[in-house]
Design an enzyme around this catalytic site. Structure first.
Site, PDB file in Angstrom:
ATOM      1  N   GLU A  95       0.810  -1.226   0.000  1.00  0.00           N
ATOM      2  CA  GLU A  95       0.000   0.000   0.000  1.00  0.00           C
ATOM      3  C   GLU A  95       0.842   1.274   0.000  1.00  0.00           C
ATOM      4  O   GLU A  95       0.491   2.257   0.655  1.00  0.00           O
ATOM      5  CB  GLU A  95      -0.947  -0.010   1.221  1.00  0.00           C
TER       6      GLU A  95
HETATM    7  C1  ACM Z   1      -1.888  -5.529   4.040  1.00  0.00           C
HETATM    8  O1  ACM Z   1      -2.927  -6.053   4.477  1.00  0.00           O
HETATM    9  N1  ACM Z   1      -1.851  -4.245   3.794  1.00  0.00           N
HETATM   10  C2  ACM Z   1      -0.701  -6.315   3.803  1.00  0.00           C
END
Ligand code: ACM
Length: 564
Positions: A367
């Site tokens: 992310e």
């Molecule tokens: C994640 O759940 N951002 C690895």
């Protein structure tokens, strides 16, 4: 060893066999409840033969025996069993050295003793580092393995062969009967992990040890600690003290946060190692870095007024806040063109690597929405080199496969994608680069997903859907993503993110009963896993967890012995 027993692959009424052997076992279900067809062991052993005749009775005079020349790690396994069995039995169960090679004049082994034997055996080494055999008969229980680690896995099986009352903290009546069995067992995957996010909410050393104990019971062997995120930095870095002094001072919701000193961390690593669990530390980069940014303004050279990301990008409500204590993701990034970022990362990685005996370093990588693609690749390539220079294997969430990773490094698949979708493609990209894959699909094994809409009411998230106990169990890591097979899959790992989870009781409610199923997915051959059969064995864990004080969720798809 008799070979006239009944294979468990046939639906044997094992309880009836055991009762016929004058054995009163504690798997007592109310009238009408379904009973498992075999001793309810999780993970299900590769091969379990239920033998006719009496089992073994653990009594006041039972000894735990190792060979006269047994190495210290074998003695430690024996002591671990003694310490587990003492509170409920009230028996001394002394660990005793004896020559295991003794035979009588006819070449028959010594059957005079009331003993539990832990023996290293070269032949059992063919079952792999964690494989073991367990044979029980009226005079002894004998666990053999090629390594002390295998003996420790076998110890957990013996624990589950005893009645649930063995988990009590105070003396119980017994009887302490182990059914007569012959077990040969070894894991499907070398990586059977659990992850715990101590960044969104901090959990104490004692809480984390409790989680490790629960993992050991189900033969997990990796423990992934998520040590940094936007809301908190949780591991002391002596060369950058503000990380914990400032970055560790809060958590989601604005609570007090906390952090592990390096001494605390070493204590956890050693505690896990005593249970043959390898700690995998994670420092999440180049996103999820806001707690580092608030700790050191010099890490913010790429942003207006050297402000941490949350004050600029997390939304107007955060513009004047000293810390980020919300639950949004994807707004932060390290300044990947600033040399100080690499001085920082070299210090962080080298300090943690120096106190981490395990071979892995997890660099996050998920992310990182504020980090342009070319920057991401450049940054991760440098992390690859720093991690390698510190003697560790790089692991990251599957996005790291976008970088020029080394063969043999590890990508952790976490998205909900399978077939040809983007997330699945990242796992395939990893495979194409020679990486190994650890499977953690969020819509199967994220322990922080709710079990059902609104369940439990105040815990858990639903962004990956809801995950019932059945859903978390009924999938195959080696057939989940096209082109990613057991040849590439190192194993399975169950993450527990803590946006909504503030303490170990919350953690237990979300992890149990699902985590036991992840243990079985990682250990038991796919062909031997069946939900209808599994849910009966799972139900039999309930009385154990009741006695251990585990705050498990009494899922309606599991026929708990006392009716749920
Ligand atoms: C994640 O759940 N951002 C690895």
């Amino acid at each position: 060893m008799s070979s006239t027993g009944t294979s468990i692959r046939m639906p044997t009424p094992w309880l009836a066999v055991a009762l016929a052997a004058a054995t009163v076992l504690a798997l007592v279900a109310p009238a009408g409840a379904q009973e498992p067809a075999e001793p309810p062991i999780i993970p299900r052993p590769v091969s379990l033969e239920l033998l006719p005749g009496e089992g073994f009775q653990l009594t006041r005079t039972t000894r735990i025996v190792v060979d006269v020349r047994a190495p210290d790690d074998v003695v430690d396994v024996a002591r671990h069993l003694r310490d587990l069995l003492r509170p409920a039995t009230g028996f001394a169960l002394p660990v005793t050295r004896r020559s295991l090679a003794w035979e009588d004049e006819h070449g028959r082994p010594d059957t005079r003793h009331n003993q539990i034997v832990f023996a290293l055996d070269g032949d059992a080494g063919s079952l792999g580092r964690e494989g073991y055999t367990l044979d029980s008969s009226p005079h002894e229980v004998r666990i053999e393995a090629g390594t002390a680690e295998g003996l420790f896995r076998g110890l957990q099986t013996l624990r589950q062969l005893l009645p649930p009352e063995i988990e009590a903290a105070t003396p119980q009546d017994g009887p302490w009967t182990v059914p007569a069995v012959s077990i040969v067992d070894y894991p499907r995957y070398e990586w059977r992990g659990a992850h715990l996010d101590v960044a969104r909410h901090f959990l104490t050393v004692e809480e984390v040890k409790r989680y490790i104990d629960l993992l050991a019971q189900y033969k997990f062997n990796r423990f992934h600690l998520h040590l940094s995120d936007d809301q908190g930095w949780r591991i002391e870095i002596t060369s950058w003290p503000n990380l914990t002094a400032i970055g560790g001072s809060t958590e989601v919701g604005g609570g007090p946060g906390g952090y592990f000193t390096q001494e605390d961390y070493v204590e956890l690593v050693e505690y896990a190692a005593e249970r043959y669990i390898t700690v995998v530390p994670e420092i999440d980069t180049p996103g999820h870095t806001n707690a580092a940014e608030v700790s050191y303004p010099e890490l913010n050279s790429c942003r207006p007024d050297n402000l941490p990301s949350h004050r600029l990008y997390a939304g107007s409500q955060w513009a004047n806040q000293p810390f980020y204590t919300g639950t949004g993701v994807g707004f932060s990034s390290l300044c990947v063109h600033d040399p100080v970022t690499y001085e920082f990362m070299e210090d962080v990685i080298s300090e943690i690597a120096a106190i981490t005996p395990g071979p892995y370093f997890h660099i996050g990588g998920d992310e990182a929405y504020q980090t342009p693609e070319a920057d991401y690749v450049m940054f991760m390539d440098r992390m690859r080199d720093i991690i390698a220079a510190n003697g560790k294997t790089m692991m990251g969430w599957a996005e790291v496969a976008r970088a020029n990773t080394l063969p043999g490094s590890i990508a952790q698949h976490w998205s909900t994608a399978t077939g040809g979708q983007a997330g699945g493609n990242l796992a395939r990209t990893a495979v194409a680069k020679g990486m190994k894959v650890v499977m953690s699909p969020a819509n199967r094994v994220y322990m922080d997903m709710k079990y059902a809409p609104g369940v439990p009411p105040n815990l858990g998230l639903t962004w990956a859907g809801t995950v019932s106990v059945m859903r978390s169990y009924t999938w195959d890591p080696g057939a989940h993503i096209d082109g990613v097979t057991d040849e590439h899959v190192l194993g399975v790992e169950a993450p527990l993110w803590t946006e909504t989870i503030a303490n170990i009781d919350h953690a237990e409610t979300m992890a149990y009963p699902r985590l036991a199923g992840v243990a079985e997915i990682g250990w038991t051959p796919q062909a031997d896993r069946d939900w209808e059969e599994y849910r009966l064995r799972l139900a039999a864990q309930g009385p154990r967890w009741d006695l251990m004080g585990v705050d498990y969720y009494r899922a309606p798809d599991v026929p708990w012995p006392d009716g749920g």
